[in-house]
Write a protein that holds these residues in place. Structure first.
Motif, PDB file in Angstrom:
ATOM      1  N   VAL A   1       1.043  -1.416  -0.045  1.00 28.41           N
ATOM      2  CA  VAL A   1      -0.085   0.181   0.024  1.00 28.41           C
ATOM      3  C   VAL A   1       0.979   1.195   0.028  1.00 28.41           C
ATOM      4  O   VAL A   1       1.523   1.383   0.832  1.00 28.41           O
ATOM      5  CB  VAL A   1      -0.831   0.004   1.378  1.00 28.41           C
ATOM      6  CG1 VAL A   1      -1.623   1.157   1.125  1.00 28.41           C
ATOM      7  CG2 VAL A   1      -1.920  -1.396   1.089  1.00 28.41           C
ATOM      8  N   GLU A   2       0.758   1.912  -0.927  1.00 30.65           N
ATOM      9  CA  GLU A   2       1.616   3.125  -1.336  1.00 30.65           C
ATOM     10  C   GLU A   2       0.484   4.470  -1.112  1.00 30.65           C
ATOM     11  O   GLU A   2       0.827   5.651  -0.989  1.00 30.65           O
ATOM     12  CB  GLU A   2       2.265   3.452  -2.323  1.00 30.65           C
ATOM     13  CG  GLU A   2       3.365   2.463  -2.378  1.00 30.65           C
ATOM     14  CD  GLU A   2       4.258   2.554  -3.870  1.00 30.65           C
ATOM     15  OE1 GLU A   2       3.901   3.524  -4.342  1.00 30.65           O
ATOM     16  OE2 GLU A   2       5.095   1.503  -4.106  1.00 30.65           O
TER      17      GLU A   2
ATOM     18  N   LEU B   1      -7.128   3.298   1.909  1.00 28.34           N
ATOM     19  CA  LEU B   1      -5.754   2.617   1.432  1.00 28.34           C
ATOM     20  C   LEU B   1      -6.109   1.799   0.262  1.00 28.34           C
ATOM     21  O   LEU B   1      -6.958   1.070  -0.006  1.00 28.34           O
ATOM     22  CB  LEU B   1      -5.306   1.976   2.793  1.00 28.34           C
ATOM     23  CG  LEU B   1      -4.991   2.624   4.022  1.00 28.34           C
ATOM     24  CD1 LEU B   1      -6.195   2.056   5.087  1.00 28.34           C
ATOM     25  CD2 LEU B   1      -3.590   2.007   4.692  1.00 28.34           C
ATOM     26  N   LEU B   2      -5.304   2.233  -0.617  1.00 29.84           N
ATOM     27  CA  LEU B   2      -5.524   1.580  -1.965  1.00 29.84           C
ATOM     28  C   LEU B   2      -4.412   0.871  -2.356  1.00 29.84           C
ATOM     29  O   LEU B   2      -3.313   1.173  -2.442  1.00 29.84           O
ATOM     30  CB  LEU B   2      -5.676   2.679  -3.032  1.00 29.84           C
ATOM     31  CG  LEU B   2      -6.265   2.225  -4.461  1.00 29.84           C
ATOM     32  CD1 LEU B   2      -7.370   1.292  -4.409  1.00 29.84           C
ATOM     33  CD2 LEU B   2      -6.411   3.268  -5.181  1.00 29.84           C
TER      34      LEU B   2
ATOM     35  N   LEU C   1      -9.263  -1.487  -2.231  1.00 28.54           N
ATOM     36  CA  LEU C   1      -9.750  -0.422  -1.397  1.00 28.54           C
ATOM     37  C   LEU C   1      -9.970  -0.837  -0.097  1.00 28.54           C
ATOM     38  O   LEU C   1     -10.857  -1.720   0.169  1.00 28.54           O
ATOM     39  CB  LEU C   1     -10.635   0.531  -1.867  1.00 28.54           C
ATOM     40  CG  LEU C   1     -11.148   1.711  -1.202  1.00 28.54           C
ATOM     41  CD1 LEU C   1     -10.051   2.762  -1.293  1.00 28.54           C
ATOM     42  CD2 LEU C   1     -12.504   2.328  -1.452  1.00 28.54           C
ATOM     43  N   TYR C   2      -9.311  -0.408   1.035  1.00 24.62           N
ATOM     44  CA  TYR C   2      -9.614  -0.593   2.601  1.00 24.62           C
ATOM     45  C   TYR C   2      -9.947   0.579   3.229  1.00 24.62           C
ATOM     46  O   TYR C   2      -9.679   1.568   2.769  1.00 24.62           O
ATOM     47  CB  TYR C   2      -8.303  -1.297   2.794  1.00 24.62           C
ATOM     48  CG  TYR C   2      -7.989  -2.429   2.449  1.00 24.62           C
ATOM     49  CD1 TYR C   2      -8.376  -3.805   2.724  1.00 24.62           C
ATOM     50  CD2 TYR C   2      -7.227  -2.596   1.114  1.00 24.62           C
ATOM     51  CE1 TYR C   2      -8.106  -4.840   2.116  1.00 24.62           C
ATOM     52  CE2 TYR C   2      -6.818  -3.742   0.599  1.00 24.62           C
ATOM     53  CZ  TYR C   2      -7.152  -5.093   1.063  1.00 24.62           C
ATOM     54  OH  TYR C   2      -6.884  -6.237   0.494  1.00 24.62           O
ATOM     55  N   GLY C   3     -10.183   0.561   4.579  1.00 28.17           N
ATOM     56  CA  GLY C   3     -10.590   1.815   5.202  1.00 28.17           C
ATOM     57  C   GLY C   3     -10.558   1.343   6.617  1.00 28.17           C
ATOM     58  O   GLY C   3     -10.774   0.179   7.165  1.00 28.17           O
ATOM     59  N   ILE C   4      -9.957   2.213   7.404  1.00 26.78           N
ATOM     60  CA  ILE C   4     -10.081   2.375   8.935  1.00 26.78           C
ATOM     61  C   ILE C   4     -10.667   3.688   9.395  1.00 26.78           C
ATOM     62  O   ILE C   4     -10.273   4.800   8.855  1.00 26.78           O
ATOM     63  CB  ILE C   4      -8.771   2.204   9.316  1.00 26.78           C
ATOM     64  CG1 ILE C   4      -7.739   2.993   8.715  1.00 26.78           C
ATOM     65  CG2 ILE C   4      -8.258   0.715   9.379  1.00 26.78           C
ATOM     66  CD1 ILE C   4      -6.351   2.786   9.723  1.00 26.78           C
TER      67      ILE C   4
ATOM     68  N   THR D   1      -0.123   4.875  -7.002  1.00 26.62           N
ATOM     69  CA  THR D   1       1.175   5.014  -6.210  1.00 26.62           C
ATOM     70  C   THR D   1       0.713   6.382  -5.137  1.00 26.62           C
ATOM     71  O   THR D   1       1.674   6.632  -4.418  1.00 26.62           O
ATOM     72  CB  THR D   1       2.505   5.586  -6.840  1.00 26.62           C
ATOM     73  OG1 THR D   1       1.959   6.529  -7.947  1.00 26.62           O
ATOM     74  CG2 THR D   1       2.901   4.229  -7.817  1.00 26.62           C
ATOM     75  N   GLY D   2      -0.414   6.845  -5.414  1.00 19.15           N
ATOM     76  CA  GLY D   2      -0.708   7.913  -4.511  1.00 19.15           C
ATOM     77  C   GLY D   2      -2.097   8.331  -4.533  1.00 19.15           C
ATOM     78  O   GLY D   2      -2.813   8.077  -5.736  1.00 19.15           O
ATOM     79  N   LEU D   3      -2.991   8.904  -3.643  1.00 17.13           N
ATOM     80  CA  LEU D   3      -4.140   8.798  -3.318  1.00 17.13           C
ATOM     81  C   LEU D   3      -4.479  10.234  -2.591  1.00 17.13           C
ATOM     82  O   LEU D   3      -3.835  10.490  -1.628  1.00 17.13           O
ATOM     83  CB  LEU D   3      -4.864   7.642  -2.735  1.00 17.13           C
ATOM     84  CG  LEU D   3      -6.179   7.732  -2.395  1.00 17.13           C
ATOM     85  CD1 LEU D   3      -7.206   8.175  -3.435  1.00 17.13           C
ATOM     86  CD2 LEU D   3      -6.663   6.477  -1.468  1.00 17.13           C
ATOM     87  N   ASP D   4      -5.499  11.097  -2.884  1.00 15.68           N
ATOM     88  CA  ASP D   4      -6.070  12.100  -2.162  1.00 15.68           C
ATOM     89  C   ASP D   4      -7.491  12.374  -2.191  1.00 15.68           C
ATOM     90  O   ASP D   4      -7.776  11.804  -3.486  1.00 15.68           O
ATOM     91  CB  ASP D   4      -5.255  13.264  -2.398  1.00 15.68           C
ATOM     92  CG  ASP D   4      -5.375  14.164  -1.236  1.00 15.68           C
ATOM     93  OD1 ASP D   4      -5.747  14.016   0.084  1.00 15.68           O
ATOM     94  OD2 ASP D   4      -5.301  15.698  -1.512  1.00 15.68           O
ATOM     95  N   ILE D   5      -8.172  12.842  -1.282  1.00 13.13           N
ATOM     96  CA  ILE D   5      -9.639  13.241  -1.190  1.00 13.13           C
ATOM     97  C   ILE D   5      -9.465  14.731  -1.383  1.00 13.13           C
ATOM     98  O   ILE D   5      -9.038  15.461  -0.385  1.00 13.13           O
ATOM     99  CB  ILE D   5      -9.954  12.680  -0.189  1.00 13.13           C
ATOM    100  CG1 ILE D   5     -10.065  11.078  -0.085  1.00 13.13           C
ATOM    101  CG2 ILE D   5     -11.834  13.107  -0.496  1.00 13.13           C
ATOM    102  CD1 ILE D   5     -10.581  10.185  -1.155  1.00 13.13           C
TER     103      ILE D   5
END
Length: 189
Positions: A37-38, A51-52, A61-64, A108-112
């Motif tokens: 996970v990056e 988290l992707l 896709l995961y979540g916490i 390689t990257g994620l944002d909301i």
């Protein structure tokens, strides 16, 4: 088998002190085995960390919950959805760069976005925008076909973030030098 998340206070603009105090460290695993996970982002609407995975086809896709992440020492991330919208590698990708060809489509990257309605995912080839409709979860939104912006400026883009107004994204890479590129987004809301 685990991913470590390290939490720090956000630095002030221009403050580049390398000796930051660690506020919290979280060891994170998933119910379905080890994941690379990056891509990690905070969703302001659900107060979840998303988290992707990388190296899964399609990515997962995961979540916490953020509050649990800040309080607990170890958590198991909840699987939310597969994310099938990334264009697969082509023959040209393998010819241009045989070592990286397979990974060209991996996140390689994620944002909301600040309003919680758009997710930006960067890969080595493209920027993908996933739009979330009113009342829709990210698990639902990530199953829809994203808008693809082909050809981010760098060769090895690893990070993406939205501007404060949500009208642009910034893209950079790992290593040095790490140029910072701004991409103005089309307004399709």
């Amino acid at each position: 088998k685990d991913v470590d998340l390290w939490f720090f206070h956000e630095p002030k603009a221009g403050d580049y002190d390398r000796d930051r105090k660690v506020l919290h460290r979280l060891q994170l695993s998933s119910t379905d085995g080890p994941r690379d996970v990056e891509s990690v982002a905070w969703d302001p609407a659900s107060d979840m960390l998303l988290l992707l995975s990388k190296r899964n086809t399609p990515p997962r896709l995961y979540g916490i919950p953020l509050q649990d992440a800040l309080r607990e020492k170890h958590l198991v991330a909840e699987f939310l959805a597969e994310v099938p919208g990334f264009r697969p590698p082509t023959q040209v990708d393998f010819l241009v760069n045989p070592m990286r060809g397979f990974w060209v489509s991996q996140p390689t990257g994620l944002d909301i976005s600040p309003d919680g309605r758009t997710a930006a995912v960067i890969t080595y080839r493209s920027l993908y925008l996933f739009r979330r409709d009113e009342g829709e979860t990210w698990a639902q939104a990530f199953r829809k076909k994203p808008e693809e912006c082909i050809g981010p400026p760098g060769f090895h883009d690893e990070a993406v973030c939205f501007s404060l107004d949500g009208k642009s994204v910034y893209v950079t890479t790992e290593g040095r030098p790490a140029p910072l590129h701004r991409l103005d987004l089309p307004d399709s809301r």
